[in-house]
Design an enzyme around this catalytic site. Sequence first.
Site, PDB file in Angstrom:
ATOM      1  N   LYS A   1      52.182   6.967 -18.596  1.00 33.35           N
ATOM      2  CA  LYS A   1      51.319   6.909 -19.788  1.00 33.35           C
ATOM      3  C   LYS A   1      51.522   8.167 -20.634  1.00 33.35           C
ATOM      4  O   LYS A   1      51.576   8.097 -21.862  1.00 33.35           O
ATOM      5  CB  LYS A   1      49.838   6.765 -19.400  1.00 33.35           C
TER       6      LYS A   1
ATOM      7  N   THR B   1      57.533  -0.922 -18.110  1.00 30.17           N
ATOM      8  CA  THR B   1      56.542  -1.463 -19.059  1.00 30.17           C
ATOM      9  C   THR B   1      55.931  -0.351 -19.927  1.00 30.17           C
ATOM     10  O   THR B   1      55.863  -0.472 -21.144  1.00 30.17           O
ATOM     11  CB  THR B   1      55.428  -2.212 -18.295  1.00 30.17           C
TER      12      THR B   1
ATOM     13  N   THR C   1      45.036   6.906 -21.602  1.00 25.62           N
ATOM     14  CA  THR C   1      44.060   7.200 -20.551  1.00 25.62           C
ATOM     15  C   THR C   1      43.805   8.701 -20.434  1.00 25.62           C
ATOM     16  O   THR C   1      44.680   9.506 -20.760  1.00 25.62           O
ATOM     17  CB  THR C   1      44.597   6.664 -19.201  1.00 25.62           C
ATOM     18  N   ASP C   2      42.641   9.051 -19.888  1.00 27.09           N
ATOM     19  CA  ASP C   2      42.351  10.477 -19.634  1.00 27.09           C
ATOM     20  C   ASP C   2      43.201  11.025 -18.489  1.00 27.09           C
ATOM     21  O   ASP C   2      43.285  12.243 -18.306  1.00 27.09           O
ATOM     22  CB  ASP C   2      40.855  10.682 -19.331  1.00 27.09           C
ATOM     23  N   GLU C   3      43.851  10.111 -17.722  1.00 21.99           N
ATOM     24  CA  GLU C   3      44.596  10.576 -16.548  1.00 21.99           C
ATOM     25  C   GLU C   3      45.815  11.407 -16.923  1.00 21.99           C
ATOM     26  O   GLU C   3      46.358  12.128 -16.092  1.00 21.99           O
ATOM     27  CB  GLU C   3      44.977   9.376 -15.664  1.00 21.99           C
TER      28      GLU C   3
ATOM     29  N   ASP D   1      43.238   8.638   2.477  1.00 17.41           N
ATOM     30  CA  ASP D   1      43.156   8.999   1.066  1.00 17.41           C
ATOM     31  C   ASP D   1      44.394   8.522   0.306  1.00 17.41           C
ATOM     32  O   ASP D   1      45.465   8.358   0.891  1.00 17.41           O
ATOM     33  CB  ASP D   1      43.038  10.533   0.935  1.00 17.41           C
TER      34      ASP D   1
ATOM     35  N   TYR E   1      51.651   6.549 -12.443  1.00 17.27           N
ATOM     36  CA  TYR E   1      50.974   5.861 -13.557  1.00 17.27           C
ATOM     37  C   TYR E   1      50.714   6.826 -14.709  1.00 17.27           C
ATOM     38  O   TYR E   1      51.106   6.569 -15.850  1.00 17.27           O
ATOM     39  CB  TYR E   1      49.654   5.248 -13.076  1.00 17.27           C
TER      40      TYR E   1
HETATM   41  P1  NAD Z   1      45.222  -4.545 -17.157  1.00 17.31           P
HETATM   42  O1  NAD Z   1      46.187  -4.218 -16.070  1.00 17.31           O
HETATM   43  O2  NAD Z   1      43.951  -5.240 -16.830  1.00 17.31           O
HETATM   44  O3  NAD Z   1      45.939  -5.427 -18.276  1.00 17.31           O
HETATM   45  C1  NAD Z   1      47.231  -5.165 -18.734  1.00 17.31           C
HETATM   46  C2  NAD Z   1      47.685  -6.367 -19.544  1.00 17.31           C
HETATM   47  O4  NAD Z   1      49.023  -6.096 -20.005  1.00 17.31           O
HETATM   48  C3  NAD Z   1      47.768  -7.665 -18.718  1.00 17.31           C
HETATM   49  O5  NAD Z   1      47.225  -8.742 -19.471  1.00 17.31           O
HETATM   50  C4  NAD Z   1      49.259  -7.866 -18.491  1.00 17.31           C
HETATM   51  O6  NAD Z   1      49.629  -9.238 -18.387  1.00 17.31           O
HETATM   52  C5  NAD Z   1      49.847  -7.221 -19.748  1.00 17.31           C
HETATM   53  N1  NAD Z   1      51.217  -6.754 -19.522  1.00 17.31           N
HETATM   54  C6  NAD Z   1      51.667  -6.011 -18.482  1.00 17.31           C
HETATM   55  N2  NAD Z   1      52.986  -5.794 -18.606  1.00 17.31           N
HETATM   56  C7  NAD Z   1      53.375  -6.394 -19.762  1.00 17.31           C
HETATM   57  C8  NAD Z   1      54.602  -6.528 -20.437  1.00 17.31           C
HETATM   58  N3  NAD Z   1      55.731  -5.980 -19.933  1.00 17.31           N
HETATM   59  N4  NAD Z   1      54.646  -7.187 -21.613  1.00 17.31           N
HETATM   60  C9  NAD Z   1      53.511  -7.734 -22.134  1.00 17.31           C
HETATM   61  N5  NAD Z   1      52.315  -7.675 -21.518  1.00 17.31           N
HETATM   62  C10 NAD Z   1      52.246  -7.012 -20.348  1.00 17.31           C
HETATM   63  O7  NAD Z   1      44.954  -3.155 -17.888  1.00 17.31           O
HETATM   64  P2  NAD Z   1      43.635  -2.622 -18.589  1.00 17.31           P
HETATM   65  O8  NAD Z   1      42.774  -1.983 -17.571  1.00 17.31           O
HETATM   66  O9  NAD Z   1      43.089  -3.671 -19.482  1.00 17.31           O
HETATM   67  O10 NAD Z   1      44.250  -1.453 -19.487  1.00 17.31           O
HETATM   68  C11 NAD Z   1      44.710  -1.708 -20.811  1.00 17.31           C
HETATM   69  C12 NAD Z   1      45.240  -0.407 -21.396  1.00 17.31           C
HETATM   70  O11 NAD Z   1      44.200   0.581 -21.404  1.00 17.31           O
HETATM   71  C13 NAD Z   1      46.400   0.202 -20.607  1.00 17.31           C
HETATM   72  O12 NAD Z   1      47.316   0.733 -21.520  1.00 17.31           O
HETATM   73  C14 NAD Z   1      45.736   1.290 -19.782  1.00 17.31           C
HETATM   74  O13 NAD Z   1      46.657   2.334 -19.518  1.00 17.31           O
HETATM   75  C15 NAD Z   1      44.637   1.746 -20.715  1.00 17.31           C
HETATM   76  N6  NAD Z   1      43.438   2.317 -20.065  1.00 17.31           N
HETATM   77  C16 NAD Z   1      42.811   1.648 -19.051  1.00 17.31           C
HETATM   78  C17 NAD Z   1      41.650   2.192 -18.488  1.00 17.31           C
HETATM   79  C18 NAD Z   1      40.900   1.481 -17.402  1.00 17.31           C
HETATM   80  O14 NAD Z   1      39.934   2.045 -16.855  1.00 17.31           O
HETATM   81  N7  NAD Z   1      41.227   0.248 -17.062  1.00 17.31           N
HETATM   82  C19 NAD Z   1      41.167   3.415 -18.949  1.00 17.31           C
HETATM   83  C20 NAD Z   1      41.847   4.078 -19.989  1.00 17.31           C
HETATM   84  C21 NAD Z   1      42.977   3.506 -20.552  1.00 17.31           C
HETATM   85  P1  TYD Z   2      40.550   3.026  -9.532  1.00 20.50           P
HETATM   86  O1  TYD Z   2      39.552   1.965  -9.854  1.00 20.50           O
HETATM   87  O2  TYD Z   2      41.834   2.633  -8.891  1.00 20.50           O
HETATM   88  O3  TYD Z   2      40.801   3.837 -10.885  1.00 20.50           O
HETATM   89  P2  TYD Z   2      41.609   5.243 -11.127  1.00 20.50           P
HETATM   90  O4  TYD Z   2      42.450   5.525  -9.943  1.00 20.50           O
HETATM   91  O5  TYD Z   2      42.433   4.911 -12.330  1.00 20.50           O
HETATM   92  O6  TYD Z   2      40.548   6.264 -11.369  1.00 20.50           O
HETATM   93  O7  TYD Z   2      39.848   4.097  -8.584  1.00 20.50           O
HETATM   94  C1  TYD Z   2      38.665   4.769  -8.947  1.00 20.50           C
HETATM   95  C2  TYD Z   2      38.368   5.783  -7.874  1.00 20.50           C
HETATM   96  O8  TYD Z   2      38.036   5.082  -6.662  1.00 20.50           O
HETATM   97  C3  TYD Z   2      39.565   6.662  -7.535  1.00 20.50           C
HETATM   98  O9  TYD Z   2      39.105   7.973  -7.218  1.00 20.50           O
HETATM   99  C4  TYD Z   2      40.156   6.016  -6.291  1.00 20.50           C
HETATM  100  C5  TYD Z   2      38.940   5.411  -5.600  1.00 20.50           C
HETATM  101  N1  TYD Z   2      39.184   4.176  -4.836  1.00 20.50           N
HETATM  102  C6  TYD Z   2      38.715   4.060  -3.525  1.00 20.50           C
HETATM  103  O10 TYD Z   2      38.090   4.994  -2.975  1.00 20.50           O
HETATM  104  N2  TYD Z   2      38.946   2.902  -2.850  1.00 20.50           N
HETATM  105  C7  TYD Z   2      39.631   1.866  -3.410  1.00 20.50           C
HETATM  106  O11 TYD Z   2      39.823   0.821  -2.719  1.00 20.50           O
HETATM  107  C8  TYD Z   2      40.095   1.979  -4.740  1.00 20.50           C
HETATM  108  C9  TYD Z   2      40.854   0.864  -5.398  1.00 20.50           C
HETATM  109  C10 TYD Z   2      39.839   3.152  -5.423  1.00 20.50           C
END
Ligand code: NAD
Ligand code: TYD
Length: 349
Positions: free
Chosen positions: A160, A101, A131-133, A286, A156
Amino acid sequence: MRKLLITGGAGFIGNHVVRLFVNQYPDYSIFNLDALTYAGNLENLKDIEQASNYHFIKGDITNEAFIDRLFGEHQFDGVIHLAAESHVDRSISDPLAFVKTNILGTVNLLNSARKHWSNNYDGKLFYHISTDEVYGSLGDSGFFKETTSYDPQSPYSASKASSDHFVRAYANTYKLPVVISNCSNNYGPNQFPEKLLPLCIHNIRNNKPLPIYGKGDNIRDWLYVIDHARAIDKIFHHGKREETYNIGGFNEWKNLDIVELLCDIMDKKLGRQVGQSRTLITFVKDRAGHDKRYAIDASKIKEELGWEPSLQFEEGLEKTVDWYLNNQKWLDHVTSGDYQNYYQKQYQG
Ligand code: NAD
Ligand code: TYD
């Protein structure tokens, strides 16, 4: 009339972006393309699904022929690309889904944009949400800047990072007009309860253990999701082509501290004794390769585009808790079925 394709608009961040654009730009036609995976949910968009400038298309960005046909049919002016596999823990158990994806899907979109825009790039823009990751993990000090070298540490973030590289390569090689933003951890309404905060909100309500990975001393920077959507609006309309913008909340928290704060807020909301929910905190194994600290220097977007977070963190967290408590049906719905299998495997397996 501008035709705008938003991918992943049924997901957590996507639904807030779609809503903002549909409400704020009645003269745009907004096409939300989403495969509706476990993370995508059309209930998120109930309030705008009848809007005359909103259209939903169910489809998969990894389907090359379908994406090509879509671009041929619609002549989009802009793309805001959010669709992705987004959860680190899932990327550890199934990396290939992330390659498909996040990398293949992004390259499919780039190819179609390039093909269908090739005669005229005027007014066109491919905006890639990242993402910042991708920058890896920080020690006790320092911040991610737009110039920080990429050093992804999880499947992940590697997927990205790869997609970001492809976007920049298409700008360099084919002159595709692109912009990228890299944001810190989002929180807020409609986030799927596999991520830390909604998972804990759900478990606190149900008096279930709150799984904290390791010692709970990993640090994340948290931003309210609607502030991210506002930043995306700014960058889409005013960002410089080929530039990168880091977006963050100026708001770093240790995981354990944030969960304790959440417990205290929920004790008040649920009329529980002070400290009651904190007893649910449980330290578990962890995460493999767990990034220690993320912290964003968001001064570029602040200085160049005048964006900054609108909410204080405690206020945002209270709003988030209120939303989940008032939308129990949504939570029940998304935590039925497959969610149970995921939870069992991740935390009891
Ligand atoms: P999410 O997982 O909640 O949503 C992803 C959406 O993409 C879903 O609606 C899913 O159905 C759709 N999707 C997945 N695979 C697909 C495919 N093959 N074709 C079409 N649609 C598809 O994700 P999110 O948290 O809303 O993140 C959105 C974007 O922002 C991502 O690119 C993520 O990397 C980025 N992002 C997220 C965060 C965060 O904290 N959540 C932070 C920084 C950047
Ligand atoms: P998460 O929400 O999965 O976001 P990201 O890994 O993208 O930062 O996790 C946020 C932080 O919380 C991360 O350091 C992992 C930790 N975490 C837990 O300690 N327990 C959990 O059940 C989950 C899902 C995350």
